[in-house]
Scaffold this active site. Structure first.
Site, PDB file in Angstrom:
ATOM      1  N   ASP A  74     -11.659  -1.062   1.399  1.00  0.00           N
ATOM      2  CA  ASP A  74     -11.939   0.378   1.277  1.00  0.00           C
ATOM      3  C   ASP A  74     -13.424   0.720   1.449  1.00  0.00           C
ATOM      4  O   ASP A  74     -14.042   1.341   0.565  1.00  0.00           O
ATOM      5  CB  ASP A  74     -11.420   0.928  -0.072  1.00  0.00           C
ATOM      6  N   GLU A 127     -10.477  -0.136  -6.687  1.00  0.00           N
ATOM      7  CA  GLU A 127     -10.181   0.294  -5.315  1.00  0.00           C
ATOM      8  C   GLU A 127     -10.974   1.556  -4.970  1.00  0.00           C
ATOM      9  O   GLU A 127     -11.402   2.306  -5.852  1.00  0.00           O
ATOM     10  CB  GLU A 127      -8.685   0.606  -5.177  1.00  0.00           C
ATOM     11  N   ASP A 141      -3.715   7.236   0.777  1.00  0.00           N
ATOM     12  CA  ASP A 141      -5.115   7.655   0.599  1.00  0.00           C
ATOM     13  C   ASP A 141      -5.671   8.548   1.714  1.00  0.00           C
ATOM     14  O   ASP A 141      -5.435   8.282   2.896  1.00  0.00           O
ATOM     15  CB  ASP A 141      -6.043   6.429   0.573  1.00  0.00           C
TER      16      ASP A 141
HETATM   17  C1  FRU Z   1      -5.181   2.610  -2.623  1.00  0.00           C
HETATM   18  C2  FRU Z   1      -4.933   1.458  -1.649  1.00  0.00           C
HETATM   19  C3  FRU Z   1      -6.224   0.960  -1.055  1.00  0.00           C
HETATM   20  C4  FRU Z   1      -5.758   0.360   0.242  1.00  0.00           C
HETATM   21  C5  FRU Z   1      -4.665   1.318   0.656  1.00  0.00           C
HETATM   22  C6  FRU Z   1      -3.536   0.701   1.415  1.00  0.00           C
HETATM   23  O1  FRU Z   1      -4.078   3.428  -2.776  1.00  0.00           O
HETATM   24  O2  FRU Z   1      -4.236   0.414  -2.287  1.00  0.00           O
HETATM   25  O3  FRU Z   1      -6.950   0.052  -1.862  1.00  0.00           O
HETATM   26  O4  FRU Z   1      -6.775   0.290   1.191  1.00  0.00           O
HETATM   27  O5  FRU Z   1      -4.177   1.889  -0.534  1.00  0.00           O
HETATM   28  O6  FRU Z   1      -2.667   1.679   1.889  1.00  0.00           O
END
Ligand code: FRU
Length: 471
Positions: free
Chosen positions: A161, A219, A41
């Site tokens: 997040d 997310e 991300d």
């Molecule tokens: C989305 C996610 C988020 C988390 C991160 C971990 O791709 O699963 O929810 O914070 O990646 O790398």
């Protein structure tokens, strides 16, 4: 692990792997990718102190979803990036299973401050999460200030997040969440300071706002004003495919509506990108007033671990920087204007598909006006099929060898395709729809065309795009 030990491993990983990753023929020429290891991300996207800062989920030690910290790059033009010190590494007990995604703000004293999720997994498979702060230490790094928020009651350990902003009166934060009875939600918090938060409540999610059952986890939420409305972008998990919709394992989409500081009244959920790989985007407003977005051109848990770049010690890349705007009440995306500065000598072609000259799509910008029916091939492993009312992006799955497709409605308008080695981003009808994908063609793929009818015509403008390496 102690920070100094972790850092030594990062240095070794970079020394041993950087040249090999850079030499990979699939390595993007003008998109962001991690120097080694796994990128997912975009995090902490902000313009601060005259520079754009972009952080990213980074495993600097390998290509697995493990050891997640935050990498950090800065730029003045969203294209030429400079590496900064790793911003966060998972060292402390409250983040021992990863410094997960989050955002960046300029605090009351104008200091760059990160808000992220400290993730802790237990041997029995359960987990907890803390929302944590870190502040710029004035030497290019970040000093951790520790957790400022625990799990709310009634929620599982999947609460993460944080996207934080100031509305002129108070701090606000949205968090992605999974309830104890497995409903995905977006939670709203407010606070007078970055270390004191109060739960307002869920503002969207499964069973809220007329959505019905809509996934077990949401997310990476991002709530922001755009012109006269608010937009909530988020990534629901656990939605079954419905016809041409929701074809990926996890979804990423937007809701538009009115946000009054407490509640969000919104309309229907729409997918933000209808291609194979696009997830966990994050936006920021820059000093020109533009709402900018980066997304991850990847998706967790599908066939990522068989991508050929693993042999070169790196995996995944960001999308190009995009600008959001409304057209006819629809959320649209366009490549930021800065990308035009990478354009080289143009080639124009107007004619029947069979007469198309051999143009390289290794790193290119294509503007297309298409009529009739036909398809454009990108090397031998991806194609864009145009039909009345519909565009189809097909690719050969790199794991199974089978052809698979994603599609979107098409009003017959202009299509822009940005090509960069192993990625394609299609902006359809001036950005009403986007189709993004990774693909792994042979070296120097050539554009080809096929017509499926007698009246097919192509009007194409092609520009090679100059490489801009991260320094
Ligand atoms: C989305 C996610 C988020 C988390 C991160 C971990 O791709 O699963 O929810 O914070 O990646 O790398």
């Amino acid at each position: 692990m102690k920070e100094s030990q972790f850092l030594k491993q990062v240095v070794r990983s970079l020394l041993a792997g950087q040249l090999k990753a850079a030499a990979d023929p699939h390595r993007p020429r003008w998109h962001l990718a991690a120097p080694v290891g796994l990128l997912n991300d975009p995090n902490g996207f902000i313009e601060h102190g005259g520079r754009y800062h972009l952080f990213y989920q980074w495993n600097p030690l390998g290509c697995a979803h493990a050891n997640k910290g935050w990498g950090h790059v800065t730029s003045t033009d969203l294209l030429h990036w400079q590496h900064e010190l790793p911003a966060l590494l998972p060292i402390e007990p409250y983040e021992q299973s990863g410094c997960y995604s989050g955002s960046a703000v300029s605090d009351e004293q104008g200091r760059l401050t990160l808000i992220y999720t400290g993730n802790v997994k237990y041997p029995d498979g359960s987990r907890t999460a803390y929302q944590c702060l870190a502040r710029a230490d004035g030497e290019g790094g970040f000093a951790k200030l520790g957790p400022v928020l625990d799990l709310p009651e009634g929620y599982s350990g999947h609460v993460r997040d944080p996207k934080v902003w100031h509305d002129g009166r108070q701090w606000l934060m949205v968090l992605g969440a999974r309830t104890l009875d497995n409903r995905g939600e977006v939670l709203l918090y407010r606070g007078d300071a970055l270390d004191g938060w109060m739960l307002v409540g869920p503002i969207a999610g499964s069973g809220c706002g007329g959505l019905g059952e809509f996934g077990y986890m949401w997310e990476c939420p991002d709530l922001f004003p755009l012109a006269d409305r608010h937009v909530l972008i988020s990534c629901p998990q656990g939605i079954d495919p419905r016809g041409e919709d929701y074809r990926n394992l996890y979804q990423c989409g937007w809701l538009a509506g009115r946000f009054d500081g407490t509640q969000f009244e919104h309309g229907a959920f729409h997918e933000l990108d209808r291609g194979f790989e696009f997830y966990a985007p994050q936006t920021t407003q820059d000093s020109q007033g533009r709402r900018l977005l980066f997304g991850w051109l990847g998706l967790p848990e599908e066939n990522e671990m068989s991508q050929p770049t693993l042999e070169h010690g790196w995996i995944h890349q960001m999308s190009c920087p995009r600008e959001l705007f409304w057209q006819d009440d629809w959320l649209c995306q366009r490549p930021v204007a800065e990308i035009e500065t990478l354009k080289g000598e143009p080639t124009r072609f107007k004619g029947r598909p069979g007469e198309l000259p051999a143009l390289t799509v290794d790193s290119a910008w294509l503007d297309l006006a298409l009529s009739g029916e036909g398809s454009l091939g990108f090397g031998a492993v991806a194609e864009l099929v145009w039909q009345p009312g519909r565009l189809v992006l097909r690719r050969q799955n790199w794991q199974s060898g089978e052809w698979e497709e994603r599609s979107c409605p098409w009003l017959g308008g202009k299509i822009t395709v940005l090509c960069d080695r192993s990625s394609l981003e299609c902006f359809v009808d001036g950005g009403r729809q986007t189709l993004s994908t990774r693909y792994f063609p042979g070296e120097n793929p050539i554009l080809s065309a096929r017509c499926d009818g007698n009246d097919s015509k192509i009007c194409l403008d092609h520009w090679p795009l100059t490489a801009c390496l991260v320094q």
